[in-house]
Write an enzyme that holds these catalytic residues in place. Structure first.
Site, PDB file in Angstrom:
ATOM      1  N   ILE A  10     -61.549 -35.286  54.389  1.00 24.58           N
ATOM      2  CA  ILE A  10     -61.177 -35.285  52.990  1.00 24.58           C
ATOM      3  C   ILE A  10     -61.594 -33.935  52.401  1.00 24.58           C
ATOM      4  CG2 ILE A  10     -61.381 -37.781  52.760  1.00 24.58           C
ATOM      5  CD1 ILE A  10     -64.056 -37.331  51.345  1.00 24.58           C
ATOM      6  N   GLU A  32     -50.964 -41.075  51.023  1.00 26.84           N
ATOM      7  CA  GLU A  32     -51.862 -42.208  51.154  1.00 26.84           C
ATOM      8  C   GLU A  32     -52.395 -42.598  49.778  1.00 26.84           C
ATOM      9  OE1 GLU A  32     -54.930 -42.880  54.544  1.00 26.84           O
ATOM     10  OE2 GLU A  32     -55.929 -41.772  52.970  1.00 26.84           O
ATOM     11  N   TYR A  44     -67.969 -47.101  48.759  1.00 24.80           N
ATOM     12  CA  TYR A  44     -68.970 -46.053  48.558  1.00 24.80           C
ATOM     13  C   TYR A  44     -70.265 -46.618  47.962  1.00 24.80           C
ATOM     14  CZ  TYR A  44     -66.090 -42.070  49.858  1.00 24.80           C
ATOM     15  OH  TYR A  44     -65.353 -41.162  50.569  1.00 24.80           O
ATOM     16  N   ASP A  78     -49.547 -37.109  54.488  1.00 25.88           N
ATOM     17  CA  ASP A  78     -50.813 -36.400  54.298  1.00 25.88           C
ATOM     18  C   ASP A  78     -51.969 -37.038  55.068  1.00 25.88           C
ATOM     19  OD1 ASP A  78     -51.417 -38.614  52.736  1.00 25.88           O
ATOM     20  OD2 ASP A  78     -52.288 -37.441  51.110  1.00 25.88           O
ATOM     21  N   ARG A  79     -51.750 -38.181  55.686  1.00 26.47           N
ATOM     22  CA  ARG A  79     -52.669 -38.795  56.645  1.00 26.47           C
ATOM     23  C   ARG A  79     -51.891 -39.881  57.363  1.00 26.47           C
ATOM     24  NH1 ARG A  79     -58.120 -38.426  57.110  1.00 26.47           N
ATOM     25  NH2 ARG A  79     -58.638 -37.984  54.943  1.00 26.47           N
ATOM     26  N   GLU A 149     -67.174 -39.907  45.127  1.00 26.02           N
ATOM     27  CA  GLU A 149     -67.305 -39.063  46.319  1.00 26.02           C
ATOM     28  C   GLU A 149     -68.486 -38.102  46.241  1.00 26.02           C
ATOM     29  OE1 GLU A 149     -62.637 -38.659  47.802  1.00 26.02           O
ATOM     30  OE2 GLU A 149     -63.599 -37.030  46.701  1.00 26.02           O
TER      31      GLU A 149
END
Length: 218
Positions: A10, A32, A44, A78-79, A149
């Site tokens: 990421i 995604e 998280y 993108d993923r 994040e």
């Protein structure tokens, strides 16, 4: 017609590269759904509780995307589903999921990949791996500004998050070396700022050269 998938940590630049690449190729970009993911913020905050649920969620979303892309034969992702197992394996290594959960996940993934092999187009034309140093990753992560994040290394949670990302960064290199579903190219994103026109042109030319070689060898 082409199917190109992006891979990497990421904050490595996948969103920017994939969007610019789709524009250059005049094709669709399949993104995604991270910002709309209801489980990611929960993960998280409590990885042990939500890790397995998160991986199943991502697996299902990535399966839908790769099926659609291979059917259309005209997409940039993108993923993709091909790196999904890496994240689940990391969660197993960290004790966030059990061996039983991992085995269930792996069986489901294998079944999905078998379904893909039965499609007219069986794999992407090219995988583009965006490689960055760990320090560059931390710098980019801070710039993204997503609260869930951010890493505060002064807290116990922050220390665990930092250890997780260090492990993920190390395992990504191994994953790339083992990837064999399609032709692939690694781009050192420490050297390029794809928002700079000259840098982007160089990155784009590298991708297109690898893509042309892939297509000519099919």
């Amino acid at each position: 017609m082409a199917v190109i998938v992006l891979a990497g940590m990421i904050a490595a630049g996948k969103s920017t590269v994939s969007s610019r690449l789709a524009k250059e190729l005049n094709t669709d970009l399949m993104i995604e759904p991270v910002d709309d993911n209801p489980i990611l913020p929960l993960y998280y905050n409590n990885k042990e509780k939500y890790a397995f649920l998160l991986q199943i969620y991502f697996l299902n979303e990535r399966f839908k995307l790769i099926k659609k892309a291979l059917k259309n034969n005209k997409n940039v992702l993108d993923r993709s589903i091909y790196e999904d197992e890496l994240f689940t394996r990391i969660n197993l290594m960290e004790g966030n999921i059990t061996q039983v959960e991992y085995d269930v996940y792996k069986d489901l993934l294998d079944n999905m990949l078998e379904e893909i092999e039965d499609m007219p187009k069986k794999a992407p034309d090219l995988l583009v791996y965006l490689d960055i140093s760990f320090d560059k990753f931390l710098e980019n992560l801070a710039k993204r500004g997503r609260n869930f994040e951010q890493i505060d290394a002064t807290t116990e949670k922050g220390k665990k998050d930092l250890a997780y990302f260090k492990l993920l960064h190390a395992e990504y290199s191994k994953w790339y070396e083992e990837y064999n579903y399609s032709p692939k190219i690694k781009i050192d994103m420490n050297k390029y700022d794809v928002n700079d026109p000259d840098d982007w042109d160089e990155v784009y030319q590298m991708i297109m050269a690898a893509f042309d070689t892939s297509v000519s060898n099919q």
